[in-house]
Design a protein around this motif. Structure first.
Motif, short mmCIF file in Angstrom:
data_model
loop_
_atom_site.label_atom_id
_atom_site.label_comp_id
_atom_site.label_asym_id
_atom_site.label_seq_id
_atom_site.Cartn_x
_atom_site.Cartn_y
_atom_site.Cartn_z
N THR A 146 0.85 -1.19 0.00
CA THR A 146 0.00 0.00 0.00
C THR A 146 0.88 1.24 0.00
OG1 THR A 146 -0.12 0.36 2.40
CG2 THR A 146 -1.61 -1.30 1.45
N ARG A 147 0.26 2.40 -0.18
CA ARG A 147 1.02 3.65 -0.20
C ARG A 147 1.52 4.04 1.17
NH1 ARG A 147 -2.31 8.36 0.60
NH2 ARG A 147 -4.47 7.81 1.08
N PHE A 148 1.07 3.33 2.23
CA PHE A 148 1.51 3.63 3.58
C PHE A 148 2.65 2.70 4.03
CE2 PHE A 148 -3.07 4.70 3.44
CZ PHE A 148 -2.96 6.07 3.63
N ALA A 149 3.11 1.83 3.16
CA ALA A 149 4.10 0.82 3.53
C ALA A 149 5.47 1.43 3.78
CB ALA A 149 4.19 -0.23 2.43
N ALA A 150 6.14 0.89 4.80
CA ALA A 150 7.55 1.23 5.05
C ALA A 150 8.38 0.32 4.16
CB ALA A 150 7.90 1.02 6.52
N THR A 151 8.62 0.76 2.95
CA THR A 151 9.19 -0.12 1.92
C THR A 151 10.63 -0.51 2.20
OG1 THR A 151 9.76 1.83 0.61
CG2 THR A 151 7.66 0.75 0.12
N LYS A 152 11.31 0.21 3.10
CA LYS A 152 12.70 -0.13 3.41
C LYS A 152 12.80 -1.11 4.58
CE LYS A 152 15.76 3.17 3.20
NZ LYS A 152 16.50 4.43 3.43
N ARG A 153 11.64 -1.46 5.18
CA ARG A 153 11.67 -2.30 6.37
C ARG A 153 10.73 -3.50 6.28
NH1 ARG A 153 9.63 -0.06 10.63
NH2 ARG A 153 8.71 1.81 9.72
N VAL A 154 10.63 -4.10 5.10
CA VAL A 154 9.79 -5.30 4.95
C VAL A 154 10.44 -6.44 5.74
CG1 VAL A 154 8.87 -6.98 3.33
CG2 VAL A 154 8.96 -4.54 2.71
N GLN A 155 9.63 -7.13 6.55
CA GLN A 155 10.15 -8.19 7.40
C GLN A 155 9.66 -9.56 6.94
OE1 GLN A 155 9.19 -7.53 11.52
NE2 GLN A 155 9.57 -5.32 11.38
N MET A 156 10.56 -10.53 6.98
CA MET A 156 10.14 -11.92 6.81
C MET A 156 10.47 -12.65 8.11
SD MET A 156 10.82 -14.74 3.82
CE MET A 156 12.50 -15.17 4.27
N ARG A 157 9.43 -13.11 8.79
CA ARG A 157 9.59 -13.78 10.08
C ARG A 157 9.41 -15.28 9.90
NH1 ARG A 157 8.89 -10.48 14.70
NH2 ARG A 157 8.85 -8.25 14.14
N GLN A 166 12.36 -17.71 16.61
CA GLN A 166 11.96 -16.95 15.43
C GLN A 166 13.12 -16.10 14.93
OE1 GLN A 166 9.22 -13.30 15.36
NE2 GLN A 166 7.83 -14.92 14.69
N SER A 167 13.32 -16.11 13.62
CA SER A 167 14.32 -15.25 12.99
C SER A 167 13.59 -14.21 12.16
CB SER A 167 15.27 -16.07 12.12
OG SER A 167 14.57 -16.69 11.06
N VAL A 168 14.20 -13.02 12.08
CA VAL A 168 13.59 -11.93 11.33
C VAL A 168 14.61 -11.41 10.32
CG1 VAL A 168 12.53 -9.65 11.42
CG2 VAL A 168 12.17 -11.28 13.31
N SER A 169 14.23 -11.39 9.05
CA SER A 169 15.06 -10.82 7.99
C SER A 169 14.39 -9.54 7.50
CB SER A 169 15.22 -11.81 6.82
OG SER A 169 15.82 -13.01 7.26
N VAL A 170 15.16 -8.46 7.41
CA VAL A 170 14.63 -7.17 6.96
C VAL A 170 15.12 -6.90 5.54
CG1 VAL A 170 14.51 -4.69 7.41
CG2 VAL A 170 14.58 -6.31 9.32
N ILE A 171 14.18 -6.60 4.65
CA ILE A 171 14.50 -6.41 3.23
C ILE A 171 14.14 -4.98 2.82
CG2 ILE A 171 13.93 -7.14 0.88
CD1 ILE A 171 13.33 -9.54 3.68
N ASP A 172 15.04 -4.34 2.09
CA ASP A 172 14.80 -2.99 1.56
C ASP A 172 14.11 -3.13 0.20
OD1 ASP A 172 14.81 -0.43 0.57
OD2 ASP A 172 16.87 0.01 1.18
#
Length: 203
Positions: A146-157, A166-172
């Motif tokens: 969406t237009r409100f998304a923090a596109t530099k901080r997408v998380q894959m848990r 749990q591991s968290v990967s942050v994708i730009d």
């Protein structure tokens, strides 16, 4: 003609009542999507997916156990959790969209894995994708951000089924959309949760 109209109206009322009764008696399960509306503060309105552990997260209320509960019980739990932020007890309404369950017949022969989308994606909730699907392919199947998304901080848990850790990967995602190379094109696994946070002010 008037009789036919009355019959159609009566049928519609009966169908609506039946749907409402079914919703009120349904016990929520993981993978279901809950649409939550707060009349006093529409900024809280959102769709949330029930995670594999049977919980959801909601602003002000934190983490709420919803699996096995009815819509009425979930409404009461959310109301109790957010009530301290309102002068009067808020009016909370919840509707549930059950997740698609395992199919039978010829279509069931195609193996799939279940992943979950949360946050600022156009189609949150449970998705079934083919094994080997990459993160970017999965995001495409969520309808995009969406237009409100923090596109530099997408998380894959990802939760290790053996240890529960749990591991968290942050994708730009913004960099990727501008042509940057992804050093590790993650392939999603069964139970992965892809969380897209809401962007901060001036982010």
């Amino acid at each position: 003609m008037a009789i036919l109209q009355r019959l159609m109206l009566a049928l519609a009322v009966t169908l609506f009542a039946g749907m409402a009764l079914a919703q009120s008696e349904y016990r929520v399960r993981s993978g279901d999507t809950l649409a939550v509306e707060v009349l006093e503060d529409t900024s809280l309105n959102r769709s949330v997916v029930v995670l594999p552990d049977g919980r959801i997260s909601f602003p002000f209320a934190g983490t709420i156990e919803v699996a096995g509960r009815t819509v009425g019980q979930i409404e009461a739990a959310i109301t109790s959790g957010i009530a301290g932020n309102f002068a009067r007890e808020p009016n909370v309404f919840v509707s549930v969209q059950p997740a698609e369950r395992i199919a039978t017949g010829p279509a069931a022969a195609m193996p799939t894995i279940k992943i979950y989308f949360m946050g600022e994606v156009n189609s949150p909730g449970l998705k079934e994708v083919e094994p080997g699907t990459t993160l970017l392919q999965a995001l495409a199947q969520s309808g995009g951000l969406t237009r409100f998304a923090a596109t530099k901080r997408v998380q894959m848990r990802r939760t290790d089924p053996r240890t529960g850790r749990q591991s968290v990967s942050v994708i730009d995602y913004r960099a990727l959309s501008n042509g940057a190379a992804l050093m590790n094109d993650f392939r999603v696994q069964d139970g992965d949760v892809i969380l897209v946070p809401e962007r901060r002010l001036f982010e």
